[in-house]
Design a protein around this motif. Structure first.
Motif, PDB file in Angstrom:
ATOM      1  N   ALA A   1    -119.290 -32.799   0.649  1.00 36.20           N
ATOM      2  CA  ALA A   1    -119.632 -32.665   2.065  1.00 36.20           C
ATOM      3  C   ALA A   1    -120.126 -33.962   2.671  1.00 36.20           C
ATOM      4  CB  ALA A   1    -120.699 -31.576   2.236  1.00 36.20           C
ATOM      5  N   GLY A   2    -120.720 -34.843   1.858  1.00 40.45           N
ATOM      6  CA  GLY A   2    -121.255 -36.093   2.383  1.00 40.45           C
ATOM      7  C   GLY A   2    -120.222 -37.197   2.430  1.00 40.45           C
ATOM      8  N   SER A   3    -119.702 -37.592   1.271  1.00 37.19           N
ATOM      9  CA  SER A   3    -118.760 -38.712   1.189  1.00 37.19           C
ATOM     10  C   SER A   3    -117.347 -38.333   1.603  1.00 37.19           C
ATOM     11  CB  SER A   3    -118.722 -39.259  -0.242  1.00 37.19           C
ATOM     12  OG  SER A   3    -118.181 -38.293  -1.141  1.00 37.19           O
ATOM     13  N   LYS A   4    -117.051 -37.029   1.667  1.00 36.24           N
ATOM     14  CA  LYS A   4    -115.729 -36.499   2.011  1.00 36.24           C
ATOM     15  C   LYS A   4    -114.672 -36.783   0.948  1.00 36.24           C
ATOM     16  CE  LYS A   4    -117.424 -34.974   5.842  1.00 36.24           C
ATOM     17  NZ  LYS A   4    -117.781 -33.539   5.934  1.00 36.24           N
ATOM     18  N   GLN A   5    -115.087 -37.238  -0.207  1.00 33.65           N
ATOM     19  CA  GLN A   5    -114.140 -37.476  -1.288  1.00 33.65           C
ATOM     20  C   GLN A   5    -113.682 -36.149  -1.891  1.00 33.65           C
ATOM     21  OE1 GLN A   5    -115.720 -40.146  -4.241  1.00 33.65           O
ATOM     22  NE2 GLN A   5    -116.124 -41.775  -2.771  1.00 33.65           N
ATOM     23  N   TYR A   6    -112.420 -36.114  -2.306  1.00 37.22           N
ATOM     24  CA  TYR A   6    -111.892 -34.943  -2.994  1.00 37.22           C
ATOM     25  C   TYR A   6    -112.120 -35.090  -4.496  1.00 37.22           C
ATOM     26  CZ  TYR A   6    -109.696 -33.503   1.360  1.00 37.22           C
ATOM     27  OH  TYR A   6    -109.487 -33.104   2.655  1.00 37.22           O
ATOM     28  N   PHE A   7    -112.260 -33.947  -5.169  1.00 41.40           N
ATOM     29  CA  PHE A   7    -112.718 -33.917  -6.557  1.00 41.40           C
ATOM     30  C   PHE A   7    -111.604 -33.481  -7.494  1.00 41.40           C
ATOM     31  CE2 PHE A   7    -114.649 -31.409 -10.052  1.00 41.40           C
ATOM     32  CZ  PHE A   7    -115.529 -32.339 -10.578  1.00 41.40           C
ATOM     33  N   LEU A   8    -111.448 -34.223  -8.578  1.00 41.37           N
ATOM     34  CA  LEU A   8    -110.619 -33.820  -9.706  1.00 41.37           C
ATOM     35  C   LEU A   8    -111.502 -33.787 -10.938  1.00 41.37           C
ATOM     36  CD1 LEU A   8    -107.409 -35.973  -9.093  1.00 41.37           C
ATOM     37  CD2 LEU A   8    -107.620 -33.507  -8.754  1.00 41.37           C
TER      38      LEU A   8
ATOM     39  N   GLN B   1    -107.187 -40.870  -8.184  1.00 44.33           N
ATOM     40  CA  GLN B   1    -108.203 -41.233  -7.199  1.00 44.33           C
ATOM     41  C   GLN B   1    -107.929 -42.598  -6.558  1.00 44.33           C
ATOM     42  OE1 GLN B   1    -110.480 -39.398  -5.952  1.00 44.33           O
ATOM     43  NE2 GLN B   1    -111.148 -37.858  -7.418  1.00 44.33           N
ATOM     44  N   GLN B   2    -107.384 -43.524  -7.298  1.00 49.26           N
ATOM     45  CA  GLN B   2    -107.222 -44.884  -6.804  1.00 49.26           C
ATOM     46  C   GLN B   2    -105.890 -45.135  -6.117  1.00 49.26           C
ATOM     47  OE1 GLN B   2    -107.977 -47.551 -10.114  1.00 49.26           O
ATOM     48  NE2 GLN B   2    -109.938 -46.555 -10.592  1.00 49.26           N
ATOM     49  N   HIS B   3    -104.857 -44.380  -6.478  1.00 56.05           N
ATOM     50  CA  HIS B   3    -103.518 -44.732  -6.020  1.00 56.05           C
ATOM     51  C   HIS B   3    -102.801 -43.641  -5.227  1.00 56.05           C
ATOM     52  CE1 HIS B   3    -103.834 -48.328  -8.427  1.00 56.05           C
ATOM     53  NE2 HIS B   3    -104.057 -47.617  -9.524  1.00 56.05           N
ATOM     54  N   LEU B   4    -103.357 -42.442  -5.166  1.00 54.00           N
ATOM     55  CA  LEU B   4    -102.644 -41.337  -4.513  1.00 54.00           C
ATOM     56  C   LEU B   4    -103.504 -40.646  -3.465  1.00 54.00           C
ATOM     57  CD1 LEU B   4    -101.036 -39.518  -7.603  1.00 54.00           C
ATOM     58  CD2 LEU B   4    -100.024 -41.332  -6.199  1.00 54.00           C
ATOM     59  N   PRO B   5    -102.928 -40.312  -2.318  1.00 53.64           N
ATOM     60  CA  PRO B   5    -103.585 -39.369  -1.405  1.00 53.64           C
ATOM     61  C   PRO B   5    -103.259 -37.940  -1.876  1.00 53.64           C
ATOM     62  CG  PRO B   5    -101.551 -40.127  -0.438  1.00 53.64           C
ATOM     63  CD  PRO B   5    -101.658 -40.819  -1.765  1.00 53.64           C
ATOM     64  N   PHE B   6    -103.761 -37.599  -3.076  1.00 53.52           N
ATOM     65  CA  PHE B   6    -103.288 -36.408  -3.782  1.00 53.52           C
ATOM     66  C   PHE B   6    -103.535 -35.121  -3.000  1.00 53.52           C
ATOM     67  CE2 PHE B   6    -107.529 -37.445  -5.338  1.00 53.52           C
ATOM     68  CZ  PHE B   6    -108.214 -36.244  -5.262  1.00 53.52           C
ATOM     69  N   TRP B   7    -104.549 -35.099  -2.150  1.00 49.39           N
ATOM     70  CA  TRP B   7    -104.857 -33.898  -1.364  1.00 49.39           C
ATOM     71  C   TRP B   7    -103.782 -33.634  -0.308  1.00 49.39           C
ATOM     72  CZ3 TRP B   7    -107.331 -38.486  -1.633  1.00 49.39           C
ATOM     73  CH2 TRP B   7    -107.321 -39.300  -0.508  1.00 49.39           C
TER      74      TRP B   7
ATOM     75  N   TYR C   1     -92.155 -34.818 -14.369  1.00 50.60           N
ATOM     76  CA  TYR C   1     -92.969 -34.232 -13.309  1.00 50.60           C
ATOM     77  C   TYR C   1     -92.882 -35.159 -12.107  1.00 50.60           C
ATOM     78  CZ  TYR C   1     -95.500 -32.021 -17.272  1.00 50.60           C
ATOM     79  OH  TYR C   1     -95.849 -31.346 -18.409  1.00 50.60           O
ATOM     80  N   CYS C   2     -92.758 -34.569 -10.917  1.00 49.29           N
ATOM     81  CA  CYS C   2     -92.787 -35.361  -9.694  1.00 49.29           C
ATOM     82  C   CYS C   2     -93.811 -34.758  -8.743  1.00 49.29           C
ATOM     83  CB  CYS C   2     -91.418 -35.385  -9.027  1.00 49.29           C
ATOM     84  SG  CYS C   2     -91.360 -36.383  -7.514  1.00 49.29           S
ATOM     85  N   PHE C   3     -94.690 -35.606  -8.244  1.00 46.69           N
ATOM     86  CA  PHE C   3     -95.752 -35.186  -7.336  1.00 46.69           C
ATOM     87  C   PHE C   3     -95.739 -36.163  -6.177  1.00 46.69           C
ATOM     88  CE2 PHE C   3    -100.402 -34.691  -6.287  1.00 46.69           C
ATOM     89  CZ  PHE C   3    -100.383 -33.314  -6.092  1.00 46.69           C
ATOM     90  N   GLY C   4     -95.597 -35.662  -4.943  1.00 41.93           N
ATOM     91  CA  GLY C   4     -95.437 -36.627  -3.880  1.00 41.93           C
ATOM     92  C   GLY C   4     -95.689 -36.098  -2.484  1.00 41.93           C
ATOM     93  N   LYS C   5     -95.589 -37.017  -1.552  1.00 41.66           N
ATOM     94  CA  LYS C   5     -95.580 -36.738  -0.126  1.00 41.66           C
ATOM     95  C   LYS C   5     -94.301 -37.364   0.399  1.00 41.66           C
ATOM     96  CE  LYS C   5     -98.291 -37.239   4.121  1.00 41.66           C
ATOM     97  NZ  LYS C   5     -99.523 -37.818   4.732  1.00 41.66           N
ATOM     98  N   LYS C   6     -93.383 -36.539   0.812  1.00 36.40           N
ATOM     99  CA  LYS C   6     -92.024 -36.996   1.093  1.00 36.40           C
ATOM    100  C   LYS C   6     -91.988 -38.175   2.051  1.00 36.40           C
ATOM    101  CE  LYS C   6     -89.444 -32.783   0.077  1.00 36.40           C
ATOM    102  NZ  LYS C   6     -88.452 -31.784   0.572  1.00 36.40           N
ATOM    103  N   ASP C   7     -91.160 -39.143   1.693  1.00 32.79           N
ATOM    104  CA  ASP C   7     -90.908 -40.343   2.484  1.00 32.79           C
ATOM    105  C   ASP C   7     -92.096 -41.308   2.497  1.00 32.79           C
ATOM    106  OD1 ASP C   7     -88.363 -39.398   3.163  1.00 32.79           O
ATOM    107  OD2 ASP C   7     -89.140 -38.349   4.916  1.00 32.79           O
TER     108      ASP C   7
END
Length: 618
Positions: free
Chosen positions: A186-193, A522-528, A543-549
């Motif tokens: 809630a504070g830093s707005k970082q997403y958690f893995l 955390q360092q290289h992907l906007p995984f959310w 495995y492929c995980f992405g945001k198209k284009d």
């Protein structure tokens, strides 16, 4: 010890430890009384606390004890309402014996406490309800019982910005479920893995906790964590003159390996370990061990500083019918209320409704759908911080699927603590469960918290130093499906297993591979913002995980090769490589740019190892 009562001094709380002679002590007390009374009446300086830091309020009530005829846990109810800008938070309090029982070991006294964490800066007010009556603590009616002692006390304080940085959770705020696939601070707005330890499940069966023993007469082993005593650092917390170094050192080691979660049972009476419970003994479900729970709190507070999520597993499959035959009745309500009152303020919590919950072939008598939903609903309605709530599944699909299907779309449950017996099905099952939850209108956060088979799980490094299958099928299998991370279970066939583990260094290589994966995301992907895109690759093993284009991550196993469908793309992509076994910075390969639309060959490295190819739009 002197505690100035809120019932007389309103805004003043003060605890003094002293050996002063009586005349001098009397003069000191008179001076403090006059000072506090004046401050309260004249509107003196308001006490300041920091956002996301724990605020502990002490209240002096009737002298009693853990085993008093009038049960202080059941027959008194402390609720404190904290208010700011028209928003109220009702936070339950608890009986705390002498207020410092973790160090003194006291089982009697007249102190009640409430712990609160403010999520906003600015001015806060609080008002106190303290009432007495038979079983009033589990009665939600505001006017139940009668007001006593410090009831009606009120006060105010000011909250200023946190001063913490780094891993310390107070630098990030509360970890929250926001209806997405990932938890967010809630504070830093970082997403958690998540990456952490699922074993030992009886982590709290520790010799330096008061009242801790095995209820199994054939078992006398209680943990001391000797391998981690050297990991304790000067200045770290202890109690009773130096106790606690083993368990505090163990958490230090886990954090040093860049893990961020630890799993533990809070009640295994009748279960596998038979050595963890919050009660004064394993047969009394209405009386709580104040000093033991205060010592747990010291360990949990240290975990907050290290950035570790606390995974509270509230029961086992063997004892899910122990309290109220599985219902949310008097015993279970009291148990949950005490957990919430004492520990809900911590900033990264998972409330797990139970390990392997529900009936299965090896445990035919279990809780039903209505009981599971009632448990989730209790936390939803009574936890003022709305901490993340899950249930742990069975390993076999036949036992898991009917229970999961009945919970899809149920708003009080935020996700699953998944157990899967077959490592090779983790990716497929995670993807299926995620898509089912999205379709239900209530997206789940999916953690892979136990991997089978039960006799193996995550084996020690000296048995499998590379952990190819765990890395490929479980760790990256979960993350590349849109899962939120893993905890590692230690199978019973091997040393330092789920019940007797005392040395987390036995899986050092696995912690490091887990840390590499989390760092890459955390360092290289906007995984959310990304999702699974396996259908864009030609290889069934990729495995492929992405945001198209925009960005694609493709996991390739041991020299595998694939093509990727860039569809209608008209731009160029930078090509980088990541080593999931050794981690480190991104590497350049034989081809630096990829361009064109439709199916494109990904460049191939010559060595026979796992690689992750990262494509980012130029």
């Amino acid at each position: 010890m002197l505690v100035l009562s809120h019932s007389f001094y309103k805004n003043c709380t003060l605890t003094i430890f002293t050996t002063l002679k009586k005349p001098l002590l009397a003069l000191l007390i008179f001076t403090l009384f006059a000072s506090c009374s004046k401050q309260a009446n004249d509107g003196g300086a308001i006490k300041e606390y920091r956002q996301w830091h724990t605020i502990t309020l002490n209240f002096e009530g009737p002298a009693t004890s853990e085993m008093a005829a009038e049960n202080p846990f059941l027959d008194y109810r402390l609720n404190v309402t904290f208010s700011r800008n028209g928003r109220d938070m009702v936070v339950p309090g608890y009986y705390a014996a002498d207020g410092n029982t973790g160090d003194t070991g006291a089982d009697s006294g007249k102190i009640w406490q409430v712990k609160f964490v403010a999520d906003e800066e600015g001015d806060w007010n609080y008002s106190v309800s303290f009432r007495k009556g038979p079983s009033i603590s589990i009665n939600d009616a505001p006017e139940a019982g009668e007001p006593v002692a410090f009831d009606g006390t009120n006060g105010r304080f000011k909250v200023i910005a946190t001063d913490k940085t780094g891993r310390d959770l107070r630098a990030h705020g509360r970890l929250q479920y926001n209806g997405l696939r990932y938890l967010q601070f809630a504070g830093s707005k970082q997403y958690f893995l998540k990456g952490g330890a699922d074993s030992p499940e009886n982590f709290l069966a520790y010799q330096d906790f008061d009242g801790t023993y095995s209820s199994d007469s054939t078992k006398t082993f209680i943990k001391s964590y000797p391998a981690h005593i050297g990991d304790w650092k000067t200045g770290d917390i202890t109690w009773k003159g130096g106790k606690g170094k083993g368990i505090i050192g163990a958490l230090n080691y886990l954090a040093e390996e860049k893990m961020n979660a630890v799993y533990f049972l809070t009640m295994n009476i009748g279960g596998d370990g038979k050595d963890v419970w919050p009660y004064v003994n394993h047969q009394n479900f209405e009386r709580f061990d104040c000093s033991k729970l205060d010592q747990w709190e010291k360990v949990f507070t240290h975990a907050d500083k290290l950035g570790l999520m606390l995974h509270f597993v509230t029961q086992e499959t063997e004892n899910e019918l122990l309290l109220d035959n599985g219902d949310v009745g008097p015993q279970r309500k009291l148990y949950y209320r005490e957990l919430i009152a004492r520990f809900a303020h911590h900033l990264a919590i998972t409330w797990n409704l139970g390990e392997e919950n529900g009936p299965a072939s090896f445990t035919p008598h279990g809780q039903n759908d209505a009981q599971r939903k009632a448990m989730a609903s209790y936390f939803d309605h009574h936890d003022p911080y709305q901490n993340f709530t899950v249930v742990h599944t069975h390993a076999a699909l036949k036992a898991r699927e009917p229970i999961v299907d009945s919970l899809l779309g149920y708003k009080a449950l935020d996700g699953l603590s998944i157990q899967i017996g077959n490592k090779k099905t983790v990716h497929r099952e995670t993807l299926k469960l995620l898509n089912q939850s999205i379709k239900s209108g209530h997206t789940w956060v999916l953690f892979q918290d136990e991997i089978g088979p039960a006799n193996a799980g995550a084996v020690p490094d000296d048995v499998d130093p590379v952990h190819d299958t765990l890395r490929q099928e479980v760790l990256w299998g979960n993350l590349m499906a849109g899962g939120a991370g893993v905890e590692w279970y230690f199978g019973y066939k091997y040393a330092h297993n789920d019940l007797n583990a005392e040395d987390w260094r036995t899986r050092k290589n696995l912690w490091r591979q887990t840390a590499h994966a989390l760092a890459f995301f955390q360092q290289h992907l906007p995984f959310w913002e990304m999702s699974n895109l396996n259908d864009l690759t030609s290889s069934e093993n990729a495995y492929c995980f992405g945001k198209k284009d925009e960005v694609y991550a493709i996991y390739l196993r041991q020299g595998d090769h694939t093509r990727i469908n860039l569809e209608q793309n008209t731009g160029k992509f930078h090509v980088k490589w990541f080593d999931p076994l050794k981690g480190g910075p991104l590497k350049e390969g034989p081809q630096l740019l990829l361009e064109g639309s439709g199916w494109q060959d990904l460049p191939k490295l010559d060595d026979n190892q796992d690689w992750v190819v990262l494509l980012k739009r130029a």
